[in-house]
Design an enzyme around this catalytic site. Structure first.
Site, short mmCIF file in Angstrom:
data_model
loop_
_atom_site.label_atom_id
_atom_site.label_comp_id
_atom_site.label_asym_id
_atom_site.label_seq_id
_atom_site.Cartn_x
_atom_site.Cartn_y
_atom_site.Cartn_z
N GLU A 246 60.83 -9.24 66.92
CA GLU A 246 59.44 -9.39 66.45
C GLU A 246 59.21 -10.80 65.92
O GLU A 246 58.18 -11.42 66.19
CB GLU A 246 59.13 -8.39 65.34
CG GLU A 246 59.09 -6.94 65.79
CD GLU A 246 58.85 -6.00 64.64
OE1 GLU A 246 57.78 -5.36 64.64
OE2 GLU A 246 59.71 -5.91 63.74
N TYR B 76 33.34 -18.58 52.50
CA TYR B 76 34.20 -17.81 53.39
C TYR B 76 34.98 -18.67 54.36
O TYR B 76 35.96 -18.19 54.93
CB TYR B 76 33.50 -16.62 54.07
CG TYR B 76 32.14 -16.80 54.61
CD1 TYR B 76 31.93 -17.22 55.90
CD2 TYR B 76 31.03 -16.47 53.83
CE1 TYR B 76 30.66 -17.34 56.41
CE2 TYR B 76 29.75 -16.58 54.34
CZ TYR B 76 29.57 -17.03 55.63
OH TYR B 76 28.31 -17.15 56.13
N ILE C 59 54.03 -5.61 56.64
CA ILE C 59 52.59 -5.93 56.57
C ILE C 59 52.07 -5.71 55.15
O ILE C 59 51.09 -6.33 54.75
CB ILE C 59 51.76 -5.16 57.63
CG1 ILE C 59 51.94 -3.65 57.52
CG2 ILE C 59 52.09 -5.66 59.03
CD1 ILE C 59 51.06 -2.85 58.47
N GLU C 60 52.74 -4.86 54.38
CA GLU C 60 52.38 -4.68 52.98
C GLU C 60 52.54 -5.99 52.21
O GLU C 60 51.72 -6.34 51.35
CB GLU C 60 53.26 -3.61 52.31
CG GLU C 60 53.07 -2.21 52.84
CD GLU C 60 54.00 -1.87 54.01
OE1 GLU C 60 54.33 -2.76 54.84
OE2 GLU C 60 54.40 -0.70 54.10
N LYS D 137 48.80 -4.44 62.44
CA LYS D 137 49.78 -4.88 63.42
C LYS D 137 49.58 -4.02 64.65
O LYS D 137 49.71 -2.79 64.58
CB LYS D 137 51.19 -4.71 62.85
CG LYS D 137 52.29 -5.15 63.75
CD LYS D 137 53.62 -4.97 63.00
CE LYS D 137 54.77 -5.40 63.84
NZ LYS D 137 56.03 -5.30 63.11
#
Length: 126
Positions: A26, A58, A78-79, A105
């Site tokens: 990955e 933004y 991803i946390e 993901k």
């Protein structure tokens, strides 16, 4: 009765190619990550004056997200990405009262079909 105003600006489905993940493959190959953020604040000062300096920029928010997703150290989870992004946004965009970050993901190595995995992190100032 005093009123409390709360507004949100959302950036939806910001897409990044990045090298995160638990497995070596990955990180070597990289993958597609999608990020949503909700930036909450009192927009009355900006709305009453039409002054960009009193609201959330933004473009700056997007730049912060991009730095976390692409330029900083890779993460296994991803946390971790959602957490890092939320922390950076609430620290650097001082007008914010709260921030919610979702990181998706798309390529999830599960051995079966799944649209995506998603982690969400929310921070509120007290």
């Amino acid at each position: 009765m005093p009123l409390h105003h709360r507004s949100s600006i959302r950036l939806v489905n910001a897409v990044f190619y990045a090298r995160h993940g638990v497995h070596k493959e990955e990180r070597r190959l990289g993958g597609r990550y999608e990020v949503d953020v909700e930036l909450c604040f009192d927009s009355v000062p900006a709305a009453e004056t039409d002054d960009l300096g009193k609201t959330v920029n933004y473009q700056r928010a997007y730049s912060i997200i991009e730095q976390v997703m692409v330029a900083e150290e890779p993460a296994a989870l991803i946390e971790t990405l959602a957490y890092r992004t939320a922390i950076r946004l609430i620290e650097e965009l001082t007008v914010l009262e709260s921030v919610t970050v979702k990181v998706r993901k798309r390529s999830v190595p599960l051995g079966g079909l799944c649209d995506y995995a998603e982690a969400e992190h929310r921070i509120e100032k007290r």
